[in-house]
Design an enzyme around this catalytic site. Structure first.
Site, PDB file in Angstrom:
ATOM      1  N   GLU A   1       0.835  -1.217   0.000  1.00  0.00           N
ATOM      2  CA  GLU A   1       0.000   0.000   0.000  1.00  0.00           C
ATOM      3  C   GLU A   1       0.864   1.260   0.000  1.00  0.00           C
ATOM      4  OE1 GLU A   1      -3.123  -0.151  -0.523  1.00  0.00           O
ATOM      5  OE2 GLU A   1      -3.753  -2.136   0.153  1.00  0.00           O
TER       6      GLU A   1
ATOM      7  N   ASP B   1      -4.550  -9.694  -8.187  1.00  0.00           N
ATOM      8  CA  ASP B   1      -4.917  -8.760  -9.267  1.00  0.00           C
ATOM      9  C   ASP B   1      -3.787  -7.903  -9.846  1.00  0.00           C
ATOM     10  OD1 ASP B   1      -4.818  -7.494  -6.812  1.00  0.00           O
ATOM     11  OD2 ASP B   1      -6.784  -6.551  -6.927  1.00  0.00           O
TER      12      ASP B   1
ATOM     13  N   GLU C   1     -18.380  -6.928  -2.716  1.00  0.00           N
ATOM     14  CA  GLU C   1     -17.009  -7.456  -2.686  1.00  0.00           C
ATOM     15  C   GLU C   1     -16.951  -8.862  -3.295  1.00  0.00           C
ATOM     16  OE1 GLU C   1     -14.963  -5.160  -2.551  1.00  0.00           O
ATOM     17  OE2 GLU C   1     -13.933  -5.234  -0.626  1.00  0.00           O
TER      18      GLU C   1
ATOM     19  N   GLU D   1     -12.714  -0.125  -9.718  1.00  0.00           N
ATOM     20  CA  GLU D   1     -12.315  -1.015 -10.827  1.00  0.00           C
ATOM     21  C   GLU D   1     -13.266  -1.035 -12.023  1.00  0.00           C
ATOM     22  OE1 GLU D   1     -11.873  -1.698  -7.652  1.00  0.00           O
ATOM     23  OE2 GLU D   1      -9.712  -2.009  -7.493  1.00  0.00           O
TER      24      GLU D   1
ATOM     25  N   THR E   1      -1.447   1.041 -10.222  1.00  0.00           N
ATOM     26  CA  THR E   1      -2.685   0.395  -9.798  1.00  0.00           C
ATOM     27  C   THR E   1      -3.526   1.275  -8.871  1.00  0.00           C
ATOM     28  OG1 THR E   1      -3.627  -1.674  -8.972  1.00  0.00           O
ATOM     29  CG2 THR E   1      -1.688  -0.842  -7.822  1.00  0.00           C
TER      30      THR E   1
HETATM   31  C1  DMJ Z   1      -6.566   0.273  -4.672  1.00  0.00           C
HETATM   32  O1  DMJ Z   1      -5.771   0.574  -3.594  1.00  0.00           O
HETATM   33  C2  DMJ Z   1      -5.783  -0.328  -5.806  1.00  0.00           C
HETATM   34  O2  DMJ Z   1      -6.506  -0.233  -6.983  1.00  0.00           O
HETATM   35  C3  DMJ Z   1      -5.401  -1.762  -5.554  1.00  0.00           C
HETATM   36  O3  DMJ Z   1      -4.764  -2.350  -6.644  1.00  0.00           O
HETATM   37  C4  DMJ Z   1      -6.632  -2.558  -5.224  1.00  0.00           C
HETATM   38  N1  DMJ Z   1      -7.407  -1.973  -4.184  1.00  0.00           N
HETATM   39  C5  DMJ Z   1      -7.715  -0.561  -4.235  1.00  0.00           C
HETATM   40  C6  DMJ Z   1      -8.977  -0.195  -4.976  1.00  0.00           C
HETATM   41  O4  DMJ Z   1      -9.985  -1.067  -4.937  1.00  0.00           O
END
Ligand code: DMJ
Length: 563
Positions: A110, A251, A344, A365, A471
């Site tokens: 994170e 992912d 979820e 997403e 991401t």
């Molecule tokens: C974000 O922090 C990023 O997109 C991560 O790859 C997945 N989770 C969250 C959003 O859902």
């Protein structure tokens, strides 16, 4: 090269979606801006300097660290929405207030995607934001140094016998001796974009090497049928959770193989992804849904769709697999329509939510995929999804002081949390969906003011090769990476030339140079490289735009193979 032109035309002709005019799109953009400022101002007024806003109690809390996370994550969104002055104010504020020398246990993943990614992208956008730039920007600058600082705090996690990182690190003390060696797959393989960007901008290869070593180690652990599981012991290399799929825990590993391949024009990463993709399509795909299967046997272990998987159609569109991307998106959109958000977990056979996984924490997403698919197809169905999303978020999640995660999509109960990705990603992708001419879509052309100069002697053309989003939706500029690594390479070549000169010659040439101690380091070196009577060649430090193939891969949703 795969050209999805026929598919695009077909999708376009078949679509009977409502058509949005430019005026309508502009009105939606205004609504998205209001949404952003309601959330952003609420954070500043009630939660800063904490990491996150608590939208039900109107206060703040530290969550992923203690570094005003929402402000770092939201910084580039300010510029995306055109707010240069607030970008400048916040960029300075963060430089003055954020300190990474803190005794805090932070998630390596994170911190990388939100903090390092957010600062890198803000650094790369600071020219467009009208900030005063250091000479040599984008290869140096205060936000780049902050990103470097934050990333350096993560490096101890990578010092393992396998090169695969621990999931948590103490920013002051390094990895605790009692830290668990079990990391999720995405926690091992989601670093190459930020770490390679850092290395190529600063010239320090440490970061890129660490990310590559982790990727290569992970690659070697795939099963005989070509799949990876969900959690791995990074010391013993044993898979602890053996569910293979494209959602939670995995992912962004796949996302970074594809985007890393594009950003760095790197075939090794692309080939890794393509081999995984064959196995994913073979074992996990059913009716354009993706299920979870046992990584060694390929037997179905969980027939669920997870909201995090909704990035997949967008990723497929970057590879030119539009047909299948469109069909998968339609499956996911049907779930959004059923609940006014993506739960979820969603049980595919039952067509309903899964116990204790009924929430929607304002994730981006599906909107992210809509942005890519609209860009690739021009089909206004994706704008309709955007408008639906905007309306349900306003209706279900807005509170007097921000937007709240949905605890349960069946009765719209709320949770006291607004994750920083709501401002970094959800709102940014929504806005970009309704702004197809935005410079971040990479449609810029020479002379339209979207390209920028940068680098030593301002010889680099920035922004001309499109942008790659990490991401957490932080855009990275491939041209900047190319530009700064060219500078570093050229400097190295000059150093090598100097070192290879015969001693005698070196002495005579170094004399006049000694008089000019104030000269910039490259001035005298260049003249030494010239032979008497030789014509001055074009400048060594040139920085042409991204290769055409890279630009195409971003703009045209196609990818080059090795032919
Ligand atoms: C974000 O922090 C990023 O997109 C991560 O790859 C997945 N989770 C969250 C959003 O859902």
């Amino acid at each position: 090269m795969r050209a999805p032109v026929c598919v695009t035309v077909l999708v376009w002709l078949l679509s009977d979606a409502r058509q949005f005019t430019e005026e309508e799109m502009s009105a939606v953009r205004q609504r998205i801006k209001s949404m952003f400022y309601h959330a952003y101002n609420s954070y500043l007024d009630n939660a800063f300097p904490y990491d996150e806003l608590r939208p039900l109690t109107c206060d703040g809390q530290d969550t992923w660290g203690s570094f005003s996370l929402t402000l770092i994550d939201a910084l580039d969104t300010l510029l995306v929405l055109g707010n240069q002055t607030e970008f400048q104010r916040v960029a300075s504020l963060l430089q003055d207030t954020v300190d990474f020398d803190i005794d805090v246990n932070a998630s390596v993943f994170e911190t990388n995607i939100r903090v390092v990614g957010g600062l890198l992208s803000a650094h790369l956008l600071s020219g467009r934001a009208g900030m005063q730039l250091e000479p040599g920007w984008p290869c140096s600058g205060p936000l780049l140094r902050m990103a470097d600082d934050a990333a350096r705090k993560l490096l101890p996690a990578f010092q393992t016998p396998t090169g695969m990182p621990y999931g948590t690190v103490n920013l002051l003390k390094g990895v605790s001796p009692t830290e668990t060696p079990v990391t999720c797959t995405a926690g091992v393989g989601t670093f190459i974009l930020e770490f390679a960007t850092l290395s190529r901008l600063t010239g320090d290869p440490t970061f890129e090497n660490a990310a590559r070593q982790a990727l290569r180690a992970l690659w070697k652990t795939r099963s005989d049928i070509g799949l990876v599981g969900n959690h791995i012991d990074i010391l013993s290399k044993k898979w602890v959770a053996q569910d293979a799929g494209i959602g939670a825990g995995v992912d962004s590993y796949f996302e970074y193989l594809v985007k890393g391949a594009i950003l760095l024009q790197d075939e090794e990463l692309l080939n890794m992804f393509l081999e995984y993709d064959r196995a994913i399509q073979n074992y996990t795909r059913f009716d354009d849904w993706y299920l979870w299967v046992q990584m060694h046997k390929g037997t179905v272990s969980m027939p669920v769709f997870q909201s995090l998987e909704a990035f997949w159609p967008g990723l497929q569109s970057l590879l030119g697999n539009l047909d299948s991307a469109v069909r998968t998106f339609q499956n996911y959109y049907s779930v959004w329509r059923q609940f006014g958000g993506l739960p979820e977990f969603y049980s595919i056979p039952q067509g309903y939510t899964v116990d204790k996984r009924e929430g929607y924490p304002l994730r981006p997403e599906l909107i992210e995929s809509a942005m890519y698919l609209f860009r690739a197809t021009g089909d206004h169905t994706y704008l309709q999804l955007g408008l639906d999303a905007l309306e349900s978020i306003e209706k279900i999640t807005r509170t007097p002081c921000g937007y709240a995660s949905v605890k349960d999509l069946r009765d719209h109960q709320l949770d006291n949390r607004m994750e920083s990705f709501f401002l970094a990603e959800t709102i940014k992708y929504l806005y970009l969906l309704f702004d197809p001419a935005h410079f971040l879509h990479g449609g810029a052309a020479e002379g339209d003011g979207s390209w920028e100069e940068g680098g030593e002697d301002r010889q680099c053309v920035l922004g001309a090769g499109g942008f790659i989003f990490n991401t957490e939706a932080h855009p990275l500029d491939p041209a900047a990476l190319y530009c700064c690594s060219r500078h570093a390479q050229d400097r190295q070549e000059l150093r090598d030339i100097l070192l290879s000169l015969p001693k005698e010659k070196k002495k005579t040439r170094s004399k006049p140079a000694a008089k000019h101690t104030e000269d910039p380091p490259h001035g005298p070196s260049v003249s030494i490289a010239l032979k008497p009577g030789e014509k001055k060649t074009p400048p060594l430090l040139s920085c042409p735009v991204q290769p055409f193939s890279a630009r195409l891969s971003i703009l045209g949703q196609v990818f080059t193979d090795n032919t």
